[in-house]
Design an enzyme around this catalytic site. Structure first.
Site, PDB file in Angstrom:
ATOM      1  N   TYR A  81     -15.452  -4.694   6.786  1.00 14.03           N
ATOM      2  CA  TYR A  81     -14.219  -3.961   7.075  1.00 14.03           C
ATOM      3  C   TYR A  81     -13.812  -4.150   8.542  1.00 14.03           C
ATOM      4  O   TYR A  81     -12.701  -4.588   8.843  1.00 14.03           O
ATOM      5  CB  TYR A  81     -14.410  -2.479   6.748  1.00 14.03           C
ATOM      6  CG  TYR A  81     -13.154  -1.662   6.912  1.00 14.03           C
ATOM      7  CD1 TYR A  81     -12.212  -1.603   5.883  1.00 14.03           C
ATOM      8  CD2 TYR A  81     -12.892  -0.973   8.092  1.00 14.03           C
ATOM      9  CE1 TYR A  81     -11.046  -0.869   6.044  1.00 14.03           C
ATOM     10  CE2 TYR A  81     -11.732  -0.234   8.253  1.00 14.03           C
ATOM     11  CZ  TYR A  81     -10.822  -0.181   7.228  1.00 14.03           C
ATOM     12  OH  TYR A  81      -9.664   0.542   7.382  1.00 14.03           O
ATOM     13  N   GLY A 102      -1.458   7.330   0.999  1.00 19.02           N
ATOM     14  CA  GLY A 102      -1.903   7.409   2.397  1.00 19.02           C
ATOM     15  C   GLY A 102      -0.891   6.942   3.440  1.00 19.02           C
ATOM     16  O   GLY A 102       0.268   7.363   3.449  1.00 19.02           O
ATOM     17  N   ILE A 103      -1.364   6.063   4.315  1.00 16.82           N
ATOM     18  CA  ILE A 103      -0.556   5.631   5.464  1.00 16.82           C
ATOM     19  C   ILE A 103       0.688   4.854   5.002  1.00 16.82           C
ATOM     20  O   ILE A 103       1.791   5.063   5.513  1.00 16.82           O
ATOM     21  CB  ILE A 103      -1.422   4.779   6.425  1.00 16.82           C
ATOM     22  CG1 ILE A 103      -2.572   5.629   6.982  1.00 16.82           C
ATOM     23  CG2 ILE A 103      -0.585   4.195   7.550  1.00 16.82           C
ATOM     24  CD1 ILE A 103      -3.632   4.847   7.760  1.00 16.82           C
ATOM     25  N   LYS A 159     -10.727  -6.464  10.176  1.00 17.82           N
ATOM     26  CA  LYS A 159      -9.646  -5.889  10.996  1.00 17.82           C
ATOM     27  C   LYS A 159      -9.603  -6.567  12.372  1.00 17.82           C
ATOM     28  O   LYS A 159      -8.536  -6.750  12.947  1.00 17.82           O
ATOM     29  CB  LYS A 159      -9.853  -4.375  11.136  1.00 17.82           C
ATOM     30  CG  LYS A 159      -9.743  -3.613   9.808  1.00 17.82           C
ATOM     31  CD  LYS A 159      -8.358  -3.703   9.191  1.00 17.82           C
ATOM     32  CE  LYS A 159      -8.204  -2.772   8.001  1.00 17.82           C
ATOM     33  NZ  LYS A 159      -6.858  -2.830   7.400  1.00 17.82           N
ATOM     34  N   GLY A 188      -4.922  -1.793   1.661  1.00 18.50           N
ATOM     35  CA  GLY A 188      -6.270  -2.139   2.089  1.00 18.50           C
ATOM     36  C   GLY A 188      -7.298  -1.378   1.273  1.00 18.50           C
ATOM     37  O   GLY A 188      -6.977  -0.413   0.582  1.00 18.50           O
ATOM     38  N   SER A 211      -7.467  -1.535  12.671  1.00 21.80           N
ATOM     39  CA  SER A 211      -8.301  -0.332  12.665  1.00 21.80           C
ATOM     40  C   SER A 211      -9.073  -0.284  13.966  1.00 21.80           C
ATOM     41  O   SER A 211      -9.412  -1.333  14.523  1.00 21.80           O
ATOM     42  CB  SER A 211      -9.286  -0.410  11.498  1.00 21.80           C
ATOM     43  OG  SER A 211     -10.298   0.560  11.645  1.00 21.80           O
ATOM     44  N   GLY A 248       0.840  -1.205   0.000  1.00 20.24           N
ATOM     45  CA  GLY A 248       0.000   0.000   0.000  1.00 20.24           C
ATOM     46  C   GLY A 248       0.868   1.245   0.000  1.00 20.24           C
ATOM     47  O   GLY A 248       0.464   2.306   0.488  1.00 20.24           O
TER      48      GLY A 248
HETATM   49  N1  LIG Z   1      -7.516   6.048   6.654  1.00 17.53           N
HETATM   50  C1  LIG Z   1      -8.065   5.582   7.747  1.00 17.53           C
HETATM   51  O1  LIG Z   1      -8.841   6.276   8.429  1.00 17.53           O
HETATM   52  C2  LIG Z   1      -7.756   4.194   8.208  1.00 17.53           C
HETATM   53  C3  LIG Z   1      -8.222   3.824   9.486  1.00 17.53           C
HETATM   54  C4  LIG Z   1      -7.953   2.542   9.927  1.00 17.53           C
HETATM   55  C5  LIG Z   1      -7.224   1.680   9.155  1.00 17.53           C
HETATM   56  N2  LIG Z   1      -6.797   2.067   7.926  1.00 17.53           N
HETATM   57  C6  LIG Z   1      -6.040   1.096   7.149  1.00 17.53           C
HETATM   58  O2  LIG Z   1      -4.824   1.679   6.729  1.00 17.53           O
HETATM   59  C7  LIG Z   1      -4.390   1.044   5.532  1.00 17.53           C
HETATM   60  C8  LIG Z   1      -4.019   2.105   4.516  1.00 17.53           C
HETATM   61  O3  LIG Z   1      -5.178   2.843   4.174  1.00 17.53           O
HETATM   62  P1  LIG Z   1      -5.116   4.355   3.698  1.00 17.53           P
HETATM   63  O4  LIG Z   1      -6.103   5.083   4.513  1.00 17.53           O
HETATM   64  O5  LIG Z   1      -3.722   4.824   3.649  1.00 17.53           O
HETATM   65  O6  LIG Z   1      -5.764   4.216   2.254  1.00 17.53           O
HETATM   66  P2  LIG Z   1      -5.242   4.623   0.798  1.00 17.53           P
HETATM   67  O7  LIG Z   1      -6.401   4.348  -0.086  1.00 17.53           O
HETATM   68  O8  LIG Z   1      -4.659   5.972   0.814  1.00 17.53           O
HETATM   69  O9  LIG Z   1      -4.087   3.563   0.551  1.00 17.53           O
HETATM   70  C9  LIG Z   1      -4.379   2.195   0.353  1.00 17.53           C
HETATM   71  C10 LIG Z   1      -3.367   1.643  -0.630  1.00 17.53           C
HETATM   72  O10 LIG Z   1      -3.639   0.250  -0.774  1.00 17.53           O
HETATM   73  C11 LIG Z   1      -3.512  -0.065  -2.138  1.00 17.53           C
HETATM   74  N3  LIG Z   1      -4.329  -1.218  -2.513  1.00 17.53           N
HETATM   75  C12 LIG Z   1      -5.677  -1.339  -2.455  1.00 17.53           C
HETATM   76  N4  LIG Z   1      -6.059  -2.495  -2.997  1.00 17.53           N
HETATM   77  C13 LIG Z   1      -4.928  -3.125  -3.396  1.00 17.53           C
HETATM   78  C14 LIG Z   1      -4.679  -4.362  -4.041  1.00 17.53           C
HETATM   79  N5  LIG Z   1      -5.674  -5.184  -4.435  1.00 17.53           N
HETATM   80  N6  LIG Z   1      -3.396  -4.700  -4.309  1.00 17.53           N
HETATM   81  C15 LIG Z   1      -2.373  -3.881  -3.950  1.00 17.53           C
HETATM   82  N7  LIG Z   1      -2.554  -2.696  -3.340  1.00 17.53           N
HETATM   83  C16 LIG Z   1      -3.822  -2.327  -3.076  1.00 17.53           C
HETATM   84  C17 LIG Z   1      -4.047   1.174  -2.879  1.00 17.53           C
HETATM   85  O11 LIG Z   1      -3.617   1.200  -4.239  1.00 17.53           O
HETATM   86  C18 LIG Z   1      -3.500   2.297  -2.030  1.00 17.53           C
HETATM   87  O12 LIG Z   1      -2.241   2.739  -2.487  1.00 17.53           O
HETATM   88  C19 LIG Z   1      -5.538   0.131   5.092  1.00 17.53           C
HETATM   89  O13 LIG Z   1      -5.250  -1.189   5.480  1.00 17.53           O
HETATM   90  C20 LIG Z   1      -6.710   0.666   5.871  1.00 17.53           C
HETATM   91  O14 LIG Z   1      -7.680  -0.318   6.076  1.00 17.53           O
HETATM   92  C21 LIG Z   1      -7.033   3.307   7.449  1.00 17.53           C
END
Ligand SMILES: NC(=O)c1ccc[n+]([C@@H]2O[C@H](COP(=O)([O-])OP(=O)(O)OC[C@H]3O[C@@H](n4cnc5c(N)ncnc54)[C@H](O)[C@@H]3O)[C@@H](O)[C@H]2O)c1
Length: 254
Positions: free
Chosen positions: A150, A12-13, A154, A71, A113, A8
């Site tokens: 979701y 984002g993260i 998690k 994710g 999460s 990922g």
């Molecule tokens: N943003 C939030 O509030 C939050 C809260 C709790 C947990 N999370 C978790 O943090 C993690 C990162 O999320 P984020 O908020 O940075 O989101 P984001 O959408 O910015 O980043 C997610 C990344 O995962 C990649 N991805 C998605 N499906 C994929 C696949 N099939 N194969 C390969 N890569 C794939 C996307 O291309 C993207 O770059 C996730 O696991 C998410 O569930 C996020």
């Protein structure tokens, strides 16, 4: 300096964790659908396996750390991607990279999460993930809401991590998890815009005790701590980075 893998990593993260590690001078292999070192669709088993083999061949002397961060969110209309990417790909990659982590007494930080604890979930679905029943999970995905899929996924990931952390620690590998709360990323921005899930997400953010959602860098700071030697006695822990939400919702649940 160390060698790390972050999935990922294009957004984002995950992107924030990759850049924070690079700023510290580490070598980081990113995995994502696009715009990174290994482009792979982690909803596909063969692509997961190919990624593991590519990483192993690039890091024959082992890995210092792994963060499976890729994710997909509640607003994804292709619901089966939630269990496939958020749960099965994570477990498969942690297991596939375990020998590499063992070589360097490394650490993995899973990205769970706070939705795992603050939202309702379907226990049958959680159990089916923990039983590694891929077909049933995909079948169930059609009948459950995005939030159930979701948050339940998690929750299963946190339980899997805690169950696996004992044998991993005995083999020299620390497994821990982050439980981010609302964090401003592409995922949450698209959720906010969604007419179905947007209003509940907005109300959720307004109720965060610290008054604001996190930035990806807040999650990266916590992930880097868990990956580092400063956390050398921490294994099997879930670290909430959620502005106090989990404690607010379930203060006695400890
Ligand atoms: N943003 C939030 O509030 C939050 C809260 C709790 C947990 N999370 C978790 O943090 C993690 C990162 O999320 P984020 O908020 O940075 O989101 P984001 O959408 O910015 O980043 C997610 C990344 O995962 C990649 N991805 C998605 N499906 C994929 C696949 N099939 N194969 C390969 N890569 C794939 C996307 O291309 C993207 O770059 C996730 O696991 C998410 O569930 C996020």
């Amino acid at each position: 300096m160390g060698e790390f893998v972050v999935t990922g990593a294009a957004s984002g993260i995950g992107r924030a964790i990759k850049s924070a590690l690079e700023i510290e001078g580490h070598v980081v292999i990113g995995v994502d659908l696009h715009d990174t070192d290994i482009c792979a669709d982690l909803s596909n088993n063969d692509e997961v396996e190919r990624s593991i083999q590519t990483i192993r061949s690039h890091c024959p002397d082992g890995l210092d750390g792994f963060v499976p961060c890729a994710g997909t969110g509640v607003e994804n209309p292709n619901k089966k991607l939630i269990p496939l990417v958020n749960y099965f790909a994570v477990v498969e990659m942690v297991e596939g990279l375990m020998p590499s982590l063992q070589l360097r007494r490394g650490a993995a930080v899973l990205v769970c999460s706070n939705s795992a604890t603050v939202q309702g979930h379907d226990e049958g679905y959680v159990q089916c993930l923990l039983d590694n029943d891929r077909d049933k999970a995909v079948e169930l995905a059609e009948s459950l809401t995005g939030f159930q899929l979701y948050g339940g996924g998690k929750l299963a990931l946190a339980r899997w991590m805690r169950k696996r952390s004992t044998s991993a620690a005995q083999a020299g590998v620390r497994l821990n998890a982050l439980a981010p709360g609302y964090t401003q990323t592409a995922m949450t921005e698209s959720g906010m815009k969604d007419p179905v899930v947007g209003p509940s997400m907005e109300a959720f953010v307004k109720s965060i005790p610290l008054g604001t959602g996190a930035q990806p860098e807040d999650q990266a700071n916590a992930a880097l701590f868990l990956l580092s030697d400063k956390a050398s006695q921490i294994a099997g822990s879930v670290l909430f980075v959620d502005g106090g939400h989990d404690a607010m919702f379930r203060p006695d649940n400890f």
